[in-house]
Design a protein around this motif. Structure first.
Motif, PDB file in Angstrom:
ATOM      1  N   SER A  54      -0.081   0.977  -3.051  1.00  0.00           N
ATOM      2  CA  SER A  54       0.018   1.661  -1.768  1.00  0.00           C
ATOM      3  C   SER A  54      -0.394   0.722  -0.648  1.00  0.00           C
ATOM      4  O   SER A  54      -1.393   0.012  -0.754  1.00  0.00           O
ATOM      5  N   LEU A  55       0.394   0.731   0.429  1.00  0.00           N
ATOM      6  CA  LEU A  55       0.077  -0.074   1.604  1.00  0.00           C
ATOM      7  C   LEU A  55      -0.557   0.731   2.727  1.00  0.00           C
ATOM      8  O   LEU A  55      -1.195   0.175   3.597  1.00  0.00           O
ATOM      9  N   LYS A  56      -0.363   2.006   2.726  1.00  0.00           N
ATOM     10  CA  LYS A  56      -0.802   2.835   3.847  1.00  0.00           C
ATOM     11  C   LYS A  56      -1.898   3.781   3.387  1.00  0.00           C
ATOM     12  O   LYS A  56      -1.700   4.569   2.480  1.00  0.00           O
ATOM     13  N   ARG A  57      -3.027   3.717   4.006  1.00  0.00           N
ATOM     14  CA  ARG A  57      -4.179   4.485   3.558  1.00  0.00           C
ATOM     15  C   ARG A  57      -3.921   5.975   3.442  1.00  0.00           C
ATOM     16  O   ARG A  57      -4.395   6.618   2.527  1.00  0.00           O
ATOM     17  N   LEU A  58      -3.158   6.567   4.321  1.00  0.00           N
ATOM     18  CA  LEU A  58      -2.995   8.013   4.309  1.00  0.00           C
ATOM     19  C   LEU A  58      -1.834   8.504   3.448  1.00  0.00           C
ATOM     20  O   LEU A  58      -1.627   9.701   3.324  1.00  0.00           O
ATOM     21  N   GLU A  59      -1.062   7.593   2.814  1.00  0.00           N
ATOM     22  CA  GLU A  59       0.072   8.050   2.006  1.00  0.00           C
ATOM     23  C   GLU A  59      -0.347   8.558   0.626  1.00  0.00           C
ATOM     24  O   GLU A  59       0.434   9.214  -0.056  1.00  0.00           O
ATOM     25  N   LEU A  60      -1.564   8.283   0.202  1.00  0.00           N
ATOM     26  CA  LEU A  60      -2.108   8.820  -1.047  1.00  0.00           C
ATOM     27  C   LEU A  60      -3.383   9.577  -0.720  1.00  0.00           C
ATOM     28  O   LEU A  60      -4.160   9.151   0.121  1.00  0.00           O
ATOM     29  N   ASP A  61      -3.619  10.684  -1.415  1.00  0.00           N
ATOM     30  CA  ASP A  61      -4.888  11.366  -1.182  1.00  0.00           C
ATOM     31  C   ASP A  61      -5.880  11.005  -2.282  1.00  0.00           C
ATOM     32  O   ASP A  61      -5.562  10.290  -3.229  1.00  0.00           O
ATOM     33  N   ALA A  62      -7.088  11.481  -2.143  1.00  0.00           N
ATOM     34  CA  ALA A  62      -8.168  11.125  -3.063  1.00  0.00           C
ATOM     35  C   ALA A  62      -7.867  11.541  -4.500  1.00  0.00           C
ATOM     36  O   ALA A  62      -8.331  10.898  -5.447  1.00  0.00           O
ATOM     37  N   SER A  63      -7.079  12.582  -4.700  1.00  0.00           N
ATOM     38  CA  SER A  63      -6.770  13.028  -6.061  1.00  0.00           C
ATOM     39  C   SER A  63      -5.949  11.990  -6.831  1.00  0.00           C
ATOM     40  O   SER A  63      -6.056  11.893  -8.053  1.00  0.00           O
ATOM     41  N   VAL A  64      -5.133  11.210  -6.140  1.00  0.00           N
ATOM     42  CA  VAL A  64      -4.358  10.153  -6.799  1.00  0.00           C
ATOM     43  C   VAL A  64      -5.308   9.058  -7.292  1.00  0.00           C
ATOM     44  O   VAL A  64      -5.203   8.576  -8.416  1.00  0.00           O
ATOM     45  N   VAL A  65      -6.264   8.690  -6.458  1.00  0.00           N
ATOM     46  CA  VAL A  65      -7.250   7.676  -6.857  1.00  0.00           C
ATOM     47  C   VAL A  65      -8.071   8.196  -8.035  1.00  0.00           C
ATOM     48  O   VAL A  65      -8.305   7.480  -9.006  1.00  0.00           O
ATOM     49  N   ALA A  66      -8.484   9.453  -7.973  1.00  0.00           N
ATOM     50  CA  ALA A  66      -9.256  10.053  -9.063  1.00  0.00           C
ATOM     51  C   ALA A  66      -8.443  10.120 -10.352  1.00  0.00           C
ATOM     52  O   ALA A  66      -8.998  10.022 -11.448  1.00  0.00           O
ATOM     53  N   GLY A  67      -7.124  10.267 -10.235  1.00  0.00           N
ATOM     54  CA  GLY A  67      -6.262  10.372 -11.408  1.00  0.00           C
ATOM     55  C   GLY A  67      -5.931   9.047 -12.070  1.00  0.00           C
ATOM     56  O   GLY A  67      -5.422   9.023 -13.190  1.00  0.00           O
ATOM     57  N   ALA A  68      -6.229   7.945 -11.398  1.00  0.00           N
ATOM     58  CA  ALA A  68      -5.953   6.627 -11.973  1.00  0.00           C
ATOM     59  C   ALA A  68      -7.089   6.215 -12.908  1.00  0.00           C
ATOM     60  O   ALA A  68      -8.252   6.531 -12.675  1.00  0.00           O
ATOM     61  N   ASP A  69      -6.727   5.504 -13.972  1.00  0.00           N
ATOM     62  CA  ASP A  69      -7.730   4.994 -14.909  1.00  0.00           C
ATOM     63  C   ASP A  69      -8.370   3.709 -14.397  1.00  0.00           C
ATOM     64  O   ASP A  69      -9.539   3.446 -14.653  1.00  0.00           O
ATOM     65  N   VAL A  70      -7.579   2.910 -13.697  1.00  0.00           N
ATOM     66  CA  VAL A  70      -8.042   1.620 -13.176  1.00  0.00           C
ATOM     67  C   VAL A  70      -7.562   1.501 -11.735  1.00  0.00           C
ATOM     68  O   VAL A  70      -6.370   1.636 -11.470  1.00  0.00           O
ATOM     69  N   THR A  71      -8.488   1.264 -10.807  1.00  0.00           N
ATOM     70  CA  THR A  71      -8.132   1.119  -9.402  1.00  0.00           C
ATOM     71  C   THR A  71      -8.757  -0.149  -8.845  1.00  0.00           C
ATOM     72  O   THR A  71      -9.926  -0.427  -9.082  1.00  0.00           O
TER      73      THR A  71
END
Length: 168
Positions: A54-71
């Motif tokens: 993702s390049l744009k901070r607001l295009e993903l919400d916190a749930s997407v980050v929480a759903g990733a195994d590795v960030t």
């Protein structure tokens, strides 16, 4: 017809879709690069083994980050202030939204890209891990790398044309 013709020229299958959801369903790699001020990729779209950038901070919400195994994030300490062109009118709450999201995703503690490259933090542990790269500093490394692969393939296939770089 265009997708079929272009796919034949490139030697890849191109599948047109009617929706963004259809486009990312079953994808190994999803690269988000929008001008959206709202999330465009919900956590429900994440699939085992998928990588999302993702390049744009607001295009993903916190749930997407929480759903990733590795960030990983490009840089934790990069400034978050938006620089606007003269006359650009954006929502006055944009900076507040970004700050709130940064807090929700724990931006200050996310490992940086250099941590991955120097093996200071573990990468994907299995082929089913969902990985996420937040490139919020505006440096499109993943797009430059993808562009290089496309350019090399086009040259290999004799596609495209040279242009005078003095014109650029």
């Amino acid at each position: 017809a265009f997708a079929r013709e272009m796919g034949a020229k490139l030697g890849v299958e191109i599948v047109p879709t009617a929706t963004a959801r259809e486009a990312v369903s079953g994808a190994d790699v999803v690269m988000c690069a929008t001008n959206s001020m709202e999330p465009i990729f919900p956590a429900e779209w994440l699939e085992p083994g998928m990588h999302v950038s993702s390049l744009k901070r607001l295009e993903l919400d916190a749930s997407v980050v929480a759903g990733a195994d590795v960030t990983f994030i490009h840089m934790r300490d990069a400034g978050s202030k938006t620089i606007r062109s003269a006359g650009a009118e954006l929502s006055s709450d944009t900076e507040e939204k970004k700050a709130t999201l940064s807090g929700k995703i724990g931006r200050a503690t996310l490992p940086e890209l250099t941590d991955l490259l120097l093996e200071r933090r573990p990468a994907r542990g299995s082929d089913r891990d969902i990985t996420l790269f937040l490139n919020y500093t505006g440096l499109g490394y993943q797009f430059a790398a993808t562009g290089h692969v496309i350019y090399a393939k086009a040259r290999e296939l004799g596609l495209g044309r040279k242009i005078d770089t003095d014109l650029l």
